[in-house]
Design a protein around this motif. Structure first.
Motif, PDB file in Angstrom:
ATOM      1  N   ASP A 155       3.902  -5.494   5.638  1.00  0.00           N
ATOM      2  CA  ASP A 155       3.906  -6.605   6.189  1.00  0.00           C
ATOM      3  C   ASP A 155       5.088  -7.070   7.199  1.00  0.00           C
ATOM      4  OD1 ASP A 155       1.289  -6.664   5.372  1.00  0.00           O
ATOM      5  OD2 ASP A 155       1.763  -8.563   3.879  1.00  0.00           O
ATOM      6  N   GLY A 156       5.290  -6.160   7.914  1.00  0.00           N
ATOM      7  CA  GLY A 156       6.551  -6.539   8.950  1.00  0.00           C
ATOM      8  C   GLY A 156       8.070  -6.276   8.473  1.00  0.00           C
ATOM      9  N   ILE A 157       7.925  -5.747   7.059  1.00  0.00           N
ATOM     10  CA  ILE A 157       9.347  -5.627   6.501  1.00  0.00           C
ATOM     11  C   ILE A 157       9.611  -4.381   6.468  1.00  0.00           C
ATOM     12  CG2 ILE A 157      10.774  -6.291   4.604  1.00  0.00           C
ATOM     13  CD1 ILE A 157       9.216  -8.870   4.126  1.00  0.00           C
ATOM     14  N   GLU A 158      10.706  -3.747   6.867  1.00  0.00           N
ATOM     15  CA  GLU A 158      10.922  -2.304   6.682  1.00  0.00           C
ATOM     16  C   GLU A 158      12.173  -2.167   5.529  1.00  0.00           C
ATOM     17  OE1 GLU A 158      11.956  -0.902  10.592  1.00  0.00           O
ATOM     18  OE2 GLU A 158      10.003  -1.682  11.301  1.00  0.00           O
ATOM     19  N   LYS A 159      11.911  -1.414   4.544  1.00  0.00           N
ATOM     20  CA  LYS A 159      12.688  -1.293   3.408  1.00  0.00           C
ATOM     21  C   LYS A 159      13.167   0.261   2.944  1.00  0.00           C
ATOM     22  CE  LYS A 159      11.730  -5.499   0.993  1.00  0.00           C
ATOM     23  NZ  LYS A 159      13.020  -6.014   0.832  1.00  0.00           N
ATOM     24  N   SER A 160      14.229   0.285   2.322  1.00  0.00           N
ATOM     25  CA  SER A 160      14.586   1.569   1.788  1.00  0.00           C
ATOM     26  C   SER A 160      15.155   1.330   0.321  1.00  0.00           C
ATOM     27  CB  SER A 160      15.306   2.500   2.539  1.00  0.00           C
ATOM     28  OG  SER A 160      16.815   1.649   2.553  1.00  0.00           O
ATOM     29  N   GLY A 161      15.143   2.274  -0.426  1.00  0.00           N
ATOM     30  CA  GLY A 161      15.940   2.264  -1.836  1.00  0.00           C
ATOM     31  C   GLY A 161      14.797   2.100  -2.872  1.00  0.00           C
ATOM     32  N   ASN A 162      15.013   1.622  -3.893  1.00  0.00           N
ATOM     33  CA  ASN A 162      14.032   1.745  -5.438  1.00  0.00           C
ATOM     34  C   ASN A 162      13.020   0.696  -4.895  1.00  0.00           C
ATOM     35  OD1 ASN A 162      13.299   3.190  -7.403  1.00  0.00           O
ATOM     36  ND2 ASN A 162      14.699   2.102  -8.808  1.00  0.00           N
ATOM     37  N   VAL A 163      12.168   0.821  -4.013  1.00  0.00           N
ATOM     38  CA  VAL A 163      11.027  -0.119  -3.840  1.00  0.00           C
ATOM     39  C   VAL A 163       9.648   0.601  -3.670  1.00  0.00           C
ATOM     40  CG1 VAL A 163      12.202  -2.102  -3.034  1.00  0.00           C
ATOM     41  CG2 VAL A 163      11.452  -0.263  -1.420  1.00  0.00           C
ATOM     42  N   VAL A 164       8.648  -0.082  -3.983  1.00  0.00           N
ATOM     43  CA  VAL A 164       7.522   0.812  -3.723  1.00  0.00           C
ATOM     44  C   VAL A 164       6.370  -0.126  -2.998  1.00  0.00           C
ATOM     45  CG1 VAL A 164       6.726   0.263  -6.070  1.00  0.00           C
ATOM     46  CG2 VAL A 164       5.613   2.127  -4.737  1.00  0.00           C
ATOM     47  N   CYS A 165       5.513   0.238  -2.106  1.00  0.00           N
ATOM     48  CA  CYS A 165       4.514  -0.546  -1.717  1.00  0.00           C
ATOM     49  C   CYS A 165       3.114   0.369  -1.600  1.00  0.00           C
ATOM     50  CB  CYS A 165       4.831  -1.155  -0.333  1.00  0.00           C
ATOM     51  SG  CYS A 165       4.879  -0.010   1.115  1.00  0.00           S
ATOM     52  N   GLY A 166       2.192  -0.188  -1.668  1.00  0.00           N
ATOM     53  CA  GLY A 166       0.782   0.290  -1.558  1.00  0.00           C
ATOM     54  C   GLY A 166      -0.360  -0.449  -1.634  1.00  0.00           C
ATOM     55  N   LEU A 167      -1.317   0.260  -1.352  1.00  0.00           N
ATOM     56  CA  LEU A 167      -2.696  -0.471  -0.945  1.00  0.00           C
ATOM     57  C   LEU A 167      -3.820   0.271  -1.940  1.00  0.00           C
ATOM     58  CD1 LEU A 167      -4.256  -1.760   1.813  1.00  0.00           C
ATOM     59  CD2 LEU A 167      -5.374   0.127   1.114  1.00  0.00           C
ATOM     60  N   PHE A 168      -4.844  -0.659  -2.510  1.00  0.00           N
ATOM     61  CA  PHE A 168      -5.855  -0.232  -3.354  1.00  0.00           C
ATOM     62  C   PHE A 168      -7.154  -0.639  -2.398  1.00  0.00           C
ATOM     63  CE2 PHE A 168      -2.839  -0.607  -6.885  1.00  0.00           C
ATOM     64  CZ  PHE A 168      -2.840   0.761  -7.016  1.00  0.00           C
ATOM     65  N   LEU A 169      -8.125   0.440  -2.568  1.00  0.00           N
ATOM     66  CA  LEU A 169      -9.624  -0.303  -1.824  1.00  0.00           C
ATOM     67  C   LEU A 169     -10.493   0.227  -2.938  1.00  0.00           C
ATOM     68  CD1 LEU A 169      -9.401   1.802   1.556  1.00  0.00           C
ATOM     69  CD2 LEU A 169      -9.566  -0.805   1.341  1.00  0.00           C
ATOM     70  N   PRO A 170     -11.500  -0.826  -3.018  1.00  0.00           N
ATOM     71  CA  PRO A 170     -12.416  -0.820  -4.034  1.00  0.00           C
ATOM     72  C   PRO A 170     -13.713   0.155  -3.522  1.00  0.00           C
ATOM     73  CG  PRO A 170     -12.981  -2.949  -2.942  1.00  0.00           C
ATOM     74  CD  PRO A 170     -11.408  -1.971  -2.152  1.00  0.00           C
ATOM     75  N   GLU A 171     -14.745   0.389  -4.198  1.00  0.00           N
ATOM     76  CA  GLU A 171     -15.860   1.029  -3.488  1.00  0.00           C
ATOM     77  C   GLU A 171     -16.467   0.016  -2.604  1.00  0.00           C
ATOM     78  OE1 GLU A 171     -18.468   2.203  -6.796  1.00  0.00           O
ATOM     79  OE2 GLU A 171     -17.327   3.725  -7.432  1.00  0.00           O
ATOM     80  N   ILE A 172     -16.917   0.614  -1.354  1.00  0.00           N
ATOM     81  CA  ILE A 172     -17.347  -0.112  -0.367  1.00  0.00           C
ATOM     82  C   ILE A 172     -19.037   0.217   0.037  1.00  0.00           C
ATOM     83  CG2 ILE A 172     -17.005  -0.918   2.023  1.00  0.00           C
ATOM     84  CD1 ILE A 172     -14.135  -0.054   1.677  1.00  0.00           C
ATOM     85  N   PRO A 173     -19.730  -0.784  -0.001  1.00  0.00           N
ATOM     86  CA  PRO A 173     -21.269  -0.328   0.314  1.00  0.00           C
ATOM     87  C   PRO A 173     -21.266   0.469   1.672  1.00  0.00           C
ATOM     88  CG  PRO A 173     -21.212  -2.620  -0.290  1.00  0.00           C
ATOM     89  CD  PRO A 173     -19.848  -2.103  -0.278  1.00  0.00           C
ATOM     90  N   GLY A 174     -22.043   1.575   1.655  1.00  0.00           N
ATOM     91  CA  GLY A 174     -22.194   2.283   2.780  1.00  0.00           C
ATOM     92  C   GLY A 174     -21.213   3.144   3.453  1.00  0.00           C
TER      93      GLY A 174
END
Length: 406
Positions: A155-174
Motif C-alpha cells: 500500500d505505497g510503503i516499501e520495506k526490507s528486513g524481517n517483514v512479510v506481506c501477502g494477499l489471499f483470494l477466496p473462491e470466485i464465481p466464474g
C-alpha cells in the motif's frame, strides 16, 4: 413386618425426593428465553457479518440452521484480503503466523506471500517461516507461493528486513485460479523446435490450464534465482511465456491480451494444500498462478528503464488508470527491479505511492527482485517484450459487478 414397612416408607420418600429434584432441574433448564427458537435466520446472518472465518466455522457446528447461515455468509465473502506483518521478536507490532489466520474474514483458496530482507544479510527469515509456518494454521485447501526477495511493498510503503506481506483470494464465481510449479526437468524438456500449436499445448499443461480453455486472463510467473540452471534455460522459459503473448502480426485471430506478470526471486516455496502434505519447505524452480474465466478482468503495464522520473511514472500510470475498467473487488500487484529505489528516483516510494494515489481503493502488494516479467494489456510503446531489466510491472485483478470509477 415393622422393619419392612419402614424400609418401604424410606424407599418411597427417596423416590419422591428424586422426582422432585429432576423436576426442579428441568424447570431450571427451561427457564429464560430459548435462543434457538427466537433467533431467526435473518438475525443470524446479521450477526455473522461481524464474525471471522474461524468463528463462522465454529458456529456452523451448532445446528442445521446455523450451519446454513454460516455457509451462506462465507459464500458472500469474495473480496481479497491483504496483510503486512513484522516478524521481528520484541517489536511493538510483532505478529505471529497464527494471528494472520485468526484475523481472516474470508476463506482463502490461493495466496501469494512476499518476504523482505536486508540486502547484506542471509535469508535469515527462512528458518523462522518454516518453524512457524502460516499454512499450519490455514485450511488444507489453500494453495500458495512464498517469495523471498530484496524488499517488498505494501500500500505505497516499501520495506526490507524481517517483514512479510501477502494477499489471499477466496473462491470466485466464474473464475478458475490454479497454482502451478515446474522443476528444471520440466523446463529443459520444453521443446522449442516444434510447431507453435504444440508449444502452446505444452505451455498450457505446464501452467495447469485446460487445452480447451479459451478465457485465459492472467499468468503470474516467478523464477527461483537459487536454481543453478535457471539462467541457462531462459530461452525455454521465454518460449513458455510467449505462448501466452503473441502480437497481432504473429496471431491475428488471437483473443484479448493475456496479462503476464512476475519476476525473479532469491528463493521460493510452493505450497499445494490439496495434497494434504506440508510441502512448502520444498523449493520450486518456477511457480505461478493462472487465472481463467469470464468472471474476472486483468490489466497490466510495464514501466521500463526509459521511465526515470516521477513525472514520467505519473504520466504512464495515469494513462493506465484511464484504460482500466474496475469492478467491485480489485487488487494490485507490483514487481520492481531492486535498482529502482531512491537512487533511481532520488526519493523513496515513488512508483508505489503514485499507484496508490491513482488507485486509492485498491490494495497493493509486491516485491523487489532482480529481473521482471510483464506485458502491457493497453497500447504502450515503452513496454515491448516479456522479460525486462530495471523495470516495474503492475498488475490489477478485478472481479464482481462493474462499477463506475470515473
Amino acid at each position: 413386618m415393622e422393619k419392612a414397612s419402614k424400609k418401604k416408607t424410606r424407599n418411597t420418600k427417596r423416590s419422591s425426593e428424586e422426582k422432585m429434584t429432576k423436576s426442579n432441574e428441568t424447570e431450571v433448564e427451561t427457564e429464560g428465553p430459548n435462543f434457538g427458537e427466537h433467533i431467526t435466520y435473518d438475525v443470524l446472518r446479521m450477526i455473522f457479518e461481524y464474525s471471522t472465518i474461524r468463528d463462522l466455522s465454529r458456529a456452523a457446528l451448532v445446528c442445521r440452521s446455523w450451519n446454513e447461515a454460516a455457509k451462506k455468509e462465507k459464500q458472500t465473502r469474495i473480496w481479497p484480503r491483504h496483510f503486512l506483518c513484522n516478524f521481528e521478536p520484541g517489536e511493538a507490532n510483532h505478529h505471529s503466523s497464527r494471528s494472520i489466520h485468526d484475523d481472516l474474514f474470508i476463506d482463502p483458496c490461493i495466496g501469494l506471500v512476499f518476504f523482505g530482507r536486508h540486502l547484506k544479510s542471509p535469508i535469515h527469515n527462512l528458518e523462522f517461516w518454516v518453524s512457524d509456518c502460516l499454512y499450519d494454521h490455514l485450511s488444507r485447501r489453500i494453495n500458495s507461493i512464498t517469495i523471498w526477495n530484496y524488499g517488498l511493498m505494501y500500500d505505497g510503503i516499501e520495506k526490507s528486513g524481517n517483514v512479510v506481506c501477502g494477499l489471499f483470494l477466496p473462491e470466485i464465481p466464474g473464475v478458475k485460479i490454479r497454482l502451478f510449479s515446474m522443476d528444471m526437468t520440466d523446463i529443459k524438456n520444453f521443446r522449442t523446435d516444434t510447431t507453435q500449436k504444440i508449444r502452446d499445448k505444452s505451455a498450457r499443461e505446464l501452467c495447469g490450464i485446460s487445452p480447451d480453455e479459451d478465457n485465459i486472463k492472467c499468468i503470474m510467473f516467478f523464477l527461483n534465482q537459487n536454481e543453478d540452471d535457471i539462467v541457462a534455460n531462459m530461452l525455454n522459459i521465454k518460449h513458455i511465456l510467449k505462448s501466452f503473448h503473441r502480437t497481432k502480426a504473429e496471431a491475428p485471430n488471437s483473443p484479448a491480451k493475456i496479462a503476464l506478470w512476475g519476476g525473479m526471486s532469491l528463493n521460493m516455496r510452493a505450497y499445494v494444500g490439496a495434497t494434504g502434505d506440508k510441502n512448502c519447505t520444498e523449493t520450486a524452480a518456477v511457480a505461478g498462478i493462472s487465472i481463467c474465466g469470464s468472471g474476472v478482468s486483468t490489466w497490466s503495464i510495464v514501466l521500463n528503464y526509459r521511465i526515470r522520473t516521477k513525472a514520467q511514472v505519473e504520466k504512464e500510470l495515469t494513462t493506465f488508470r484511464d484504460a482500466v475498467k474496475l469492478q467491485k473487488h480489485s487488487v494490485g500487484f507490483m514487481f520492481a527491479c531492486c535498482g529502482r529505489d531512491e537512487k533511481w528516483f532520488k526519493e523513496r516510494h515513488v512508483e508505489s505511492t503514485i499507484f496508490r494515489k491513482l488507485f486509492p481503493n485498491i490494495p497493493l502488494v509486491g516485491s523487489f527482485g532482480g529481473g521482471e516479467i510483464g506485458t502491457s494489456t493497453i497500447p504502450h510503446e515503452c513496454s515491448k517484450g516479456i522479460l525486462h531489466e530495471y523495470a516495474t510491472a503492475f498488475l490489477i485483478i478485478t472481479y464482481g459487478s462493474v462499477r463506475n470509477t470515473k
